[in-house]
Every structure is written in structure tokens, then in C-alpha cells.
Design a protein around this motif. Sequence first.
Motif, PDB file in Angstrom:
ATOM      1  N   ALA A 129       0.823  -1.206   0.000  1.00  0.00           N
ATOM      2  CA  ALA A 129       0.000   0.000   0.000  1.00  0.00           C
ATOM      3  C   ALA A 129       0.859   1.260   0.000  1.00  0.00           C
ATOM      4  CB  ALA A 129      -0.931  -0.007   1.215  1.00  0.00           C
ATOM      5  N   ASP A 130       1.948   1.241   0.753  1.00  0.00           N
ATOM      6  CA  ASP A 130       2.821   2.415   0.830  1.00  0.00           C
ATOM      7  C   ASP A 130       3.486   2.698  -0.508  1.00  0.00           C
ATOM      8  OD1 ASP A 130       4.071   4.561   2.120  1.00  0.00           O
ATOM      9  OD2 ASP A 130       5.812   3.349   2.662  1.00  0.00           O
ATOM     10  N   LEU A 131       3.894   1.661  -1.195  1.00  0.00           N
ATOM     11  CA  LEU A 131       4.596   1.831  -2.475  1.00  0.00           C
ATOM     12  C   LEU A 131       3.648   1.978  -3.659  1.00  0.00           C
ATOM     13  CD1 LEU A 131       7.425  -0.852  -2.078  1.00  0.00           C
ATOM     14  CD2 LEU A 131       7.594   1.615  -1.705  1.00  0.00           C
ATOM     15  N   GLY A 132       2.401   1.605  -3.501  1.00  0.00           N
ATOM     16  CA  GLY A 132       1.476   1.621  -4.621  1.00  0.00           C
ATOM     17  C   GLY A 132       1.771   0.539  -5.638  1.00  0.00           C
ATOM     18  N   VAL A 133       2.330  -0.567  -5.181  1.00  0.00           N
ATOM     19  CA  VAL A 133       2.709  -1.668  -6.076  1.00  0.00           C
ATOM     20  C   VAL A 133       1.456  -2.425  -6.492  1.00  0.00           C
ATOM     21  CG1 VAL A 133       3.901  -3.880  -6.170  1.00  0.00           C
ATOM     22  CG2 VAL A 133       5.026  -1.901  -5.161  1.00  0.00           C
ATOM     23  N   ARG A 134       1.323  -2.699  -7.781  1.00  0.00           N
ATOM     24  CA  ARG A 134       0.135  -3.371  -8.299  1.00  0.00           C
ATOM     25  C   ARG A 134       0.405  -4.838  -8.635  1.00  0.00           C
ATOM     26  NH1 ARG A 134      -3.767   0.312  -9.471  1.00  0.00           N
ATOM     27  NH2 ARG A 134      -4.886  -1.201 -10.768  1.00  0.00           N
ATOM     28  N   HIS A 135       1.662  -5.184  -8.872  1.00  0.00           N
ATOM     29  CA  HIS A 135       2.007  -6.561  -9.202  1.00  0.00           C
ATOM     30  C   HIS A 135       2.956  -7.097  -8.139  1.00  0.00           C
ATOM     31  CE1 HIS A 135       3.686 -10.053 -11.299  1.00  0.00           C
ATOM     32  NE2 HIS A 135       2.625 -10.003 -12.066  1.00  0.00           N
ATOM     33  N   ASP A 136       2.811  -8.370  -7.807  1.00  0.00           N
ATOM     34  CA  ASP A 136       3.608  -8.962  -6.734  1.00  0.00           C
ATOM     35  C   ASP A 136       5.109  -8.795  -6.968  1.00  0.00           C
ATOM     36  OD1 ASP A 136       3.626 -10.797  -4.275  1.00  0.00           O
ATOM     37  OD2 ASP A 136       4.911 -11.879  -5.663  1.00  0.00           O
ATOM     38  N   ARG A 137       5.563  -8.931  -8.199  1.00  0.00           N
ATOM     39  CA  ARG A 137       6.993  -8.838  -8.472  1.00  0.00           C
ATOM     40  C   ARG A 137       7.532  -7.429  -8.220  1.00  0.00           C
ATOM     41  NH1 ARG A 137       9.022 -13.569 -10.982  1.00  0.00           N
ATOM     42  NH2 ARG A 137       7.598 -15.194 -10.264  1.00  0.00           N
ATOM     43  N   GLY A 138       6.645  -6.473  -8.095  1.00  0.00           N
ATOM     44  CA  GLY A 138       7.082  -5.120  -7.762  1.00  0.00           C
ATOM     45  C   GLY A 138       7.697  -5.007  -6.378  1.00  0.00           C
ATOM     46  N   LEU A 139       7.504  -6.041  -5.541  1.00  0.00           N
ATOM     47  CA  LEU A 139       8.088  -6.043  -4.199  1.00  0.00           C
ATOM     48  C   LEU A 139       9.450  -6.727  -4.152  1.00  0.00           C
ATOM     49  CD1 LEU A 139       4.978  -6.931  -1.997  1.00  0.00           C
ATOM     50  CD2 LEU A 139       6.020  -4.690  -2.328  1.00  0.00           C
ATOM     51  N   ASP A 140       9.910  -7.280  -5.283  1.00  0.00           N
ATOM     52  CA  ASP A 140      11.128  -8.083  -5.244  1.00  0.00           C
ATOM     53  C   ASP A 140      12.359  -7.282  -4.832  1.00  0.00           C
ATOM     54  OD1 ASP A 140       9.834 -10.397  -5.802  1.00  0.00           O
ATOM     55  OD2 ASP A 140      10.633 -10.655  -7.829  1.00  0.00           O
ATOM     56  N   PRO A 149      12.219 -14.843   7.155  1.00  0.00           N
ATOM     57  CA  PRO A 149      11.089 -15.609   6.625  1.00  0.00           C
ATOM     58  C   PRO A 149      10.240 -14.722   5.714  1.00  0.00           C
ATOM     59  CG  PRO A 149      10.594 -14.898   8.844  1.00  0.00           C
ATOM     60  CD  PRO A 149      11.996 -14.429   8.554  1.00  0.00           C
ATOM     61  N   GLN A 150       9.583 -15.344   4.757  1.00  0.00           N
ATOM     62  CA  GLN A 150       8.672 -14.604   3.890  1.00  0.00           C
ATOM     63  C   GLN A 150       7.454 -14.111   4.648  1.00  0.00           C
ATOM     64  OE1 GLN A 150       8.462 -17.480   0.381  1.00  0.00           O
ATOM     65  NE2 GLN A 150       7.819 -15.567  -0.575  1.00  0.00           N
ATOM     66  N   SER A 151       6.849 -13.072   4.097  1.00  0.00           N
ATOM     67  CA  SER A 151       5.578 -12.578   4.612  1.00  0.00           C
ATOM     68  C   SER A 151       4.463 -13.562   4.275  1.00  0.00           C
ATOM     69  CB  SER A 151       5.283 -11.205   4.005  1.00  0.00           C
ATOM     70  OG  SER A 151       4.127 -10.633   4.564  1.00  0.00           O
ATOM     71  N   VAL A 152       3.309 -13.379   4.893  1.00  0.00           N
ATOM     72  CA  VAL A 152       2.207 -14.328   4.735  1.00  0.00           C
ATOM     73  C   VAL A 152       1.648 -14.322   3.314  1.00  0.00           C
ATOM     74  CG1 VAL A 152       1.531 -14.150   7.153  1.00  0.00           C
ATOM     75  CG2 VAL A 152       0.470 -12.648   5.468  1.00  0.00           C
ATOM     76  N   HIS A 153       1.137 -15.473   2.909  1.00  0.00           N
ATOM     77  CA  HIS A 153       0.344 -15.601   1.686  1.00  0.00           C
ATOM     78  C   HIS A 153      -1.111 -15.494   2.122  1.00  0.00           C
ATOM     79  CE1 HIS A 153      -0.381 -16.798  -2.464  1.00  0.00           C
ATOM     80  NE2 HIS A 153      -1.269 -17.677  -2.031  1.00  0.00           N
ATOM     81  N   PRO A 154      -1.825 -14.432   1.764  1.00  0.00           N
ATOM     82  CA  PRO A 154      -3.105 -14.140   2.419  1.00  0.00           C
ATOM     83  C   PRO A 154      -4.260 -15.063   2.057  1.00  0.00           C
ATOM     84  CG  PRO A 154      -2.657 -12.534   0.691  1.00  0.00           C
ATOM     85  CD  PRO A 154      -1.413 -13.366   0.828  1.00  0.00           C
ATOM     86  N   ASP A 155      -4.189 -15.762   0.910  1.00  0.00           N
ATOM     87  CA  ASP A 155      -5.289 -16.631   0.500  1.00  0.00           C
ATOM     88  C   ASP A 155      -5.045 -18.032   1.051  1.00  0.00           C
ATOM     89  OD1 ASP A 155      -7.228 -18.169  -0.733  1.00  0.00           O
ATOM     90  OD2 ASP A 155      -7.020 -17.201  -2.691  1.00  0.00           O
ATOM     91  N   ILE A 156      -5.746 -18.390   2.123  1.00  0.00           N
ATOM     92  CA  ILE A 156      -5.473 -19.660   2.791  1.00  0.00           C
ATOM     93  C   ILE A 156      -5.947 -20.859   1.973  1.00  0.00           C
ATOM     94  CG2 ILE A 156      -5.550 -18.591   5.064  1.00  0.00           C
ATOM     95  CD1 ILE A 156      -8.323 -19.819   5.445  1.00  0.00           C
ATOM     96  N   CYS A 206       6.395 -19.555  -2.476  1.00  0.00           N
ATOM     97  CA  CYS A 206       7.500 -19.994  -1.613  1.00  0.00           C
ATOM     98  C   CYS A 206       8.746 -20.314  -2.440  1.00  0.00           C
ATOM     99  CB  CYS A 206       7.096 -21.221  -0.804  1.00  0.00           C
ATOM    100  SG  CYS A 206       5.944 -20.903   0.550  1.00  0.00           S
ATOM    101  N   ALA A 207       8.549 -20.951  -3.579  1.00  0.00           N
ATOM    102  CA  ALA A 207       9.688 -21.264  -4.440  1.00  0.00           C
ATOM    103  C   ALA A 207      10.377 -19.986  -4.891  1.00  0.00           C
ATOM    104  CB  ALA A 207       9.225 -22.083  -5.645  1.00  0.00           C
ATOM    105  N   HIS A 208       9.593 -18.975  -5.213  1.00  0.00           N
ATOM    106  CA  HIS A 208      10.175 -17.682  -5.605  1.00  0.00           C
ATOM    107  C   HIS A 208      10.905 -17.050  -4.428  1.00  0.00           C
ATOM    108  CE1 HIS A 208      10.674 -13.951  -7.741  1.00  0.00           C
ATOM    109  NE2 HIS A 208       9.974 -13.283  -6.832  1.00  0.00           N
ATOM    110  N   GLY A 209      10.294 -17.098  -3.235  1.00  0.00           N
ATOM    111  CA  GLY A 209      10.937 -16.527  -2.057  1.00  0.00           C
ATOM    112  C   GLY A 209      12.234 -17.235  -1.709  1.00  0.00           C
ATOM    113  N   ARG A 210      12.232 -18.552  -1.835  1.00  0.00           N
ATOM    114  CA  ARG A 210      13.451 -19.310  -1.572  1.00  0.00           C
ATOM    115  C   ARG A 210      14.558 -18.888  -2.531  1.00  0.00           C
ATOM    116  NH1 ARG A 210      14.600 -25.752  -2.351  1.00  0.00           N
ATOM    117  NH2 ARG A 210      16.427 -25.854  -1.002  1.00  0.00           N
ATOM    118  N   ALA A 211      14.200 -18.666  -3.795  1.00  0.00           N
ATOM    119  CA  ALA A 211      15.186 -18.238  -4.787  1.00  0.00           C
ATOM    120  C   ALA A 211      15.767 -16.862  -4.454  1.00  0.00           C
ATOM    121  CB  ALA A 211      14.556 -18.218  -6.174  1.00  0.00           C
ATOM    122  N   LEU A 212      14.989 -16.034  -3.756  1.00  0.00           N
ATOM    123  CA  LEU A 212      15.465 -14.706  -3.364  1.00  0.00           C
ATOM    124  C   LEU A 212      16.305 -14.721  -2.092  1.00  0.00           C
ATOM    125  CD1 LEU A 212      12.268 -12.529  -4.015  1.00  0.00           C
ATOM    126  CD2 LEU A 212      14.356 -12.583  -5.380  1.00  0.00           C
TER     127      LEU A 212
END
Length: 277
Positions: free
Chosen positions: A154-165, A184-191, A201-207
Motif C-alpha cells: 500500500a505504501d509503495l502503490g505496487v500493483r504486481h507482486d513482483r514489484g516487491l522483489d 522468513p517470507q511474509s504471509v500468503h493471504p489466501d489460505i 514460496c519457491a520464488h521466495g526461496r530463490a530470493l
Amino acid sequence: MRPYPLTWLYVPGDRPATVTKALAAGADVVVVDLEDAVAPDRKRYAREATAERLGDPQPVPVHVRVNALDGPLAAADLAALAPLPGVCGLRLPKVTSPAQITRVARRTARAEGGGAPPLYALLESALGIERAYAIATAHPNLRGLSLGEADLRADLGVRHDRGLDWSRSRVVVAARAAALPPPPQSVHPDIRDLEGLRTSCAHGRALGFLGRAAVHPRQLPVIERAFLPTEEEIEQAETILKAAEAHQGAQALADGTFIDAAVVTQAHRTLSLAHRA
């Protein structure tokens, strides 16, 4: 706490029965939340119920996320919870400066030589990300960094997830530069979206992240599997270490893999994670 905690399960502090269930859900760490998960008119009850529960050591490590440090509730949260034997860590939301860490460290120092609860900073704004390394090195009691991606988005106005990389990588680098564990990665909100969680998670692990926060027990096994080494990775690590024991110095394996000290270090870490106690 396990040397490599992979799952951090958040649970609202104003629901004692849910906290009890969370403690038996299989998470490496349970995080009792007094902040975003609790309605304003339930904050005091959440603090009191959490303090009552954590007056004794718990079967798994328990952290508490207190309310915002610049708000009216954090001081009471810290005073009530920091001395308790059931509190293994305090998670500090929306951190934006090193001074906040040092102030909390002073407030939470335990008397009579009992030490102080470890502190974990949540970076949830552009300013927090910009000051990540300064925050990470603010005080010896700070033991980890994490991202709060909903607020940061919200602070950055990012519209796509990869914008946080870029922000994600910044936090990983700051933590490692400060000799802190990989975040640790932040939460994935859709349970319900377990496939999306697995992919994320695979993307986060790669980072460079290690483990992930969760908001529902069904997410825990997906996270754990995603961050544990695969059989192929374990086999490769064992091959590397055997070769390193047989021949000192840099070398190449039969498959062309080049081995040096950094590769050996990574192989040790892979096996330690695979066999974590």
C-alpha cells in the motif's frame, strides 16, 4: 527453537482457544498477534489473555507481535509481556528507525540477570526498507528482520507482486550483512490457494528467504516442504562434501560442478537444514 525455524503461525491474541489449537498445529513458532488481527475494542483483553497464557513456558516457542511502537498501546504491551517466561520473542511492527529498536531494548531488559526477550523488526514501509541495515544493526537484542508486505504494498502503490522483489532482496541482504538469519517470507493471504502458496514460496526461496509466516495451519506443510532441501539437493550436497574431504582446494566434479570454499559452506547448510533437530 529449532536452528532453522521454517513456519511461523500467526494467531489472534483475543482468541485463547485458537491460541491453544495453534500451539498444537505443528508450527516451529507461534506468533500471538495483538496488532492487526485484533479489533480496537479487544486490544486490552487480548493483552491480558496473552499475558495469562504466557505466564508459564509453552510447548513450542511463542512470539508476540505487539501494537505499533508509535501508538498508545505498545508501552503497556511491552511492560506486560516482556518479563514472562512463555515469551520467546517480541515482534515489533512498522519499524522505521534504529532508535525504535534501542528504546524497546532498554524497556524490555529483564532485571536480576535474566536477559531480555529477543526482538524481531517488521519492515512495512518505504522508510523502513530504506533503513533496513541500520535497523538490523541497531542493538544486539535484535535477532531478525521480516517484511510486512500488505502495508508495504500500500505504501509503495505496487500493483504486481513482483514489484516487491527489490524490497524483498534489500531485506535479505540487510539481514545477512548484519549476521542475522535469513528472513522468513511474509504471509500468503489466501489460505485456500495452496498451489499459489507453493509457487510463491519457491520464488521466495530463490530470493534468499528461509521459511514463511502463515495464517492457517493448512499452510504449514506446504511451507515446510517448499523450504526443505529436495532429495536431489541433499544428494548433491553429500557429493560435494565427500569430494571436499578427499581433495583440498578448488576442484571440479565429474559433472562439471566447480567446488570451492563457498560451495562447501552452502553444502553444509543444505545438510544441516535437511537434518534439522
